[in-house]
Design a protein around this motif. Structure first.
Motif, mmCIF file in Angstrom:
data_model
loop_
_atom_site.group_PDB
_atom_site.id
_atom_site.type_symbol
_atom_site.label_atom_id
_atom_site.label_comp_id
_atom_site.label_asym_id
_atom_site.label_seq_id
_atom_site.Cartn_x
_atom_site.Cartn_y
_atom_site.Cartn_z
ATOM 1 N N VAL A 51 38.375 -79.972 -46.358
ATOM 2 C CA VAL A 51 38.306 -78.541 -46.664
ATOM 3 C C VAL A 51 39.449 -77.797 -45.990
ATOM 4 C CG1 VAL A 51 35.793 -78.584 -46.911
ATOM 5 C CG2 VAL A 51 36.810 -78.022 -44.678
ATOM 6 N N CYS A 52 39.721 -76.600 -46.506
ATOM 7 C CA CYS A 52 40.659 -75.686 -45.851
ATOM 8 C C CYS A 52 40.087 -75.317 -44.489
ATOM 9 C CB CYS A 52 40.845 -74.437 -46.712
ATOM 10 S SG CYS A 52 41.722 -73.087 -45.878
ATOM 11 N N ASP A 53 40.914 -75.372 -43.463
ATOM 12 C CA ASP A 53 40.436 -75.121 -42.107
ATOM 13 C C ASP A 53 40.133 -73.648 -41.863
ATOM 14 O OD1 ASP A 53 39.785 -76.317 -39.568
ATOM 15 O OD2 ASP A 53 41.531 -75.283 -38.730
ATOM 16 N N ALA A 54 40.607 -72.766 -42.750
ATOM 17 C CA ALA A 54 40.410 -71.335 -42.539
ATOM 18 C C ALA A 54 39.259 -70.749 -43.345
ATOM 19 C CB ALA A 54 41.687 -70.566 -42.870
ATOM 20 N N CYS A 55 38.958 -71.331 -44.511
ATOM 21 C CA CYS A 55 37.899 -70.738 -45.337
ATOM 22 C C CYS A 55 36.865 -71.744 -45.813
ATOM 23 C CB CYS A 55 38.498 -70.013 -46.540
ATOM 24 S SG CYS A 55 39.157 -71.106 -47.828
ATOM 25 N N GLY A 56 37.133 -73.035 -45.670
ATOM 26 C CA GLY A 56 36.162 -74.049 -46.038
ATOM 27 C C GLY A 56 36.169 -74.475 -47.481
ATOM 28 N N MET A 59 39.592 -79.192 -50.512
ATOM 29 C CA MET A 59 40.998 -79.500 -50.747
ATOM 30 C C MET A 59 41.125 -80.961 -51.157
ATOM 31 S SD MET A 59 42.872 -77.402 -47.631
ATOM 32 C CE MET A 59 44.513 -77.833 -48.202
ATOM 33 N N HIS A 60 42.139 -81.235 -51.954
ATOM 34 C CA HIS A 60 42.327 -82.576 -52.486
ATOM 35 C C HIS A 60 43.713 -83.096 -52.125
ATOM 36 C CE1 HIS A 60 38.692 -81.667 -54.736
ATOM 37 N NE2 HIS A 60 39.277 -80.586 -55.228
ATOM 38 N N GLY A 61 43.863 -84.383 -52.214
ATOM 39 C CA GLY A 61 45.158 -84.990 -51.920
ATOM 40 C C GLY A 61 45.241 -85.432 -50.470
ATOM 41 N N ASP A 62 46.451 -85.431 -49.945
ATOM 42 C CA ASP A 62 46.706 -85.882 -48.577
ATOM 43 C C ASP A 62 46.457 -84.722 -47.620
ATOM 44 O OD1 ASP A 62 47.439 -87.277 -46.351
ATOM 45 O OD2 ASP A 62 49.595 -87.106 -46.701
ATOM 46 N N VAL A 63 45.217 -84.537 -47.220
ATOM 47 C CA VAL A 63 44.827 -83.402 -46.375
ATOM 48 C C VAL A 63 44.789 -83.836 -44.913
ATOM 49 C CG1 VAL A 63 43.059 -81.670 -45.918
ATOM 50 C CG2 VAL A 63 43.474 -82.453 -48.268
ATOM 51 N N ARG A 68 45.546 -75.723 -44.553
ATOM 52 C CA ARG A 68 44.970 -74.534 -45.183
ATOM 53 C C ARG A 68 45.288 -74.507 -46.669
ATOM 54 N NH1 ARG A 68 44.750 -69.374 -41.143
ATOM 55 N NH2 ARG A 68 43.905 -70.483 -39.322
ATOM 56 N N CYS A 69 44.383 -73.871 -47.431
ATOM 57 C CA CYS A 69 44.593 -73.740 -48.872
ATOM 58 C C CYS A 69 45.693 -72.715 -49.145
ATOM 59 C CB CYS A 69 43.287 -73.321 -49.553
ATOM 60 S SG CYS A 69 42.708 -71.657 -49.102
ATOM 61 N N ASP A 70 46.117 -72.609 -50.406
ATOM 62 C CA ASP A 70 47.198 -71.686 -50.770
ATOM 63 C C ASP A 70 46.859 -70.245 -50.416
ATOM 64 O OD1 ASP A 70 48.645 -73.820 -51.695
ATOM 65 O OD2 ASP A 70 48.163 -73.493 -53.813
ATOM 66 N N ASP A 71 45.607 -69.828 -50.669
ATOM 67 C CA ASP A 71 45.209 -68.453 -50.348
ATOM 68 C C ASP A 71 45.346 -68.173 -48.865
ATOM 69 O OD1 ASP A 71 44.688 -67.658 -52.898
ATOM 70 O OD2 ASP A 71 42.504 -67.723 -52.748
ATOM 71 N N CYS A 72 44.892 -69.106 -48.039
ATOM 72 C CA CYS A 72 44.917 -68.881 -46.594
ATOM 73 C C CYS A 72 46.306 -69.056 -45.994
ATOM 74 C CB CYS A 72 43.901 -69.797 -45.911
ATOM 75 S SG CYS A 72 42.180 -69.371 -46.301
ATOM 76 N N LEU A 73 47.218 -69.663 -46.743
ATOM 77 C CA LEU A 73 48.613 -69.716 -46.318
ATOM 78 C C LEU A 73 49.346 -68.428 -46.667
ATOM 79 C CD1 LEU A 73 49.607 -73.378 -47.288
ATOM 80 C CD2 LEU A 73 49.358 -72.451 -44.973
ATOM 81 N N SER A 74 48.902 -67.765 -47.737
ATOM 82 C CA SER A 74 49.601 -66.560 -48.196
ATOM 83 C C SER A 74 49.024 -65.277 -47.618
ATOM 84 C CB SER A 74 49.559 -66.487 -49.733
ATOM 85 O OG SER A 74 48.221 -66.398 -50.195
#
Length: 247
Positions: A51-56, A59-63, A68-74
């Motif tokens: 999961v995204c460490d900021a919102c839960g 997430m997929h792939g090499d995590v 963090r997901c795209d939203d939490c990066l932006s």
């Protein structure tokens, strides 16, 4: 005392005989209290795995740990870490709305268990749990704060301290449904403050904020900023459900 304890299972058996346990979603009979039947469990999008460490959000792939997901990066998140129990869709969405608008307090205890599982890897020592607050006018209309109910249930499960009125809404904000991300953040600007009577409780402590749903994160951000201004050492968040973009 031992006699009273012995009566517990007998009383529960009697209650179940008169009122058989039902699925929280479809009301079909189930084997035990506080659960979902098999089909409803499969139709409820519980969040597991990476999961995204900021919102839960999943997430997929090499995590990697801390990703963090795209939203939490932006978007700047004033909290450190965040988790969610399920995705806001299908049966999960129906359960959230039932809790929020239909007085379904029977959902509170199982939700507390789900949230406790979701936050197990971000709990801190002496963490103080607090709900996202409602304005008093909305509290009068609704009669309860669903975030406070589930937050208290979760705090009980994890053995954490709980403060129902740690935060306050200083004005009645309009509904955020249908508003853009920018409009949501603008509407919440300055609307949430720390209760002056509780400020001393959070100073130097980690705070875990609880809400029912996270969409843009504007409400949680306003709450987190208020906590940090009052010298909380750190803020984390957990929500029952997370709105996520379709894959």
């Amino acid at each position: 005392m031992s006699r009273l304890i012995a009566r517990g299972p007998i009383l529960q058996t009697f209650v179940h005989a008169v009122f058989p346990p039902e699925c929280l979603s479809c009301r079909m009979r189930v084997a035990s209290d506080d659960g979902l039947c098999g089909p409803c469990w499969r139709d409820t999008a519980f969040i597991t795995g990476d999961v995204c460490d900021a919102c839960g959000v999943p997430m997929h792939g090499d995590v990697q740990r801390g990703d963090r997901c795209d939203d939490c990066l932006s978007i700047a998140r004033p909290w450190s870490q965040g988790r969610a129990a399920l995705l806001y869709k299908d049966r999960g969405r129906a359960l959230v709305l039932a809790l929020k608008h239909s007085d379904r307090h029977d959902i509170v205890r199982p939700v507390g268990l789900w949230l406790a599982r979701a936050v197990k890897d971000i709990l801190r020592d002496d963490m103080l749990v607090a709900p996202v607050p409602l304005h008093w006018t909305r509290m009068v209309r609704r009669r309860y704060n669903q975030s406070s109910l589930i937050g208290q249930a979760m705090a009980r499960e994890v053995g954490a301290s709980f403060s129902a009125d740690l935060l306050m809404r200083t004005r009645a904000t309009v509904s955020l449904d249908g508003k853009s991300r920018e409009e949501r953040f603008a509407e919440l600007q300055g609307a949430i403050v720390v209760n002056p009577k509780r400020a001393g409780e959070m100073r130097g402590r980690s705070i875990l904020l609880v809400d029912d749903v996270m969409t843009s994160g504007a409400t949680l951000a306003a709450c987190a900023e208020a906590c940090l201004k009052s010298q909380a050492s750190e803020v984390c968040v957990v929500t029952l459900a997370r709105v996520a973009k379709d894959d």
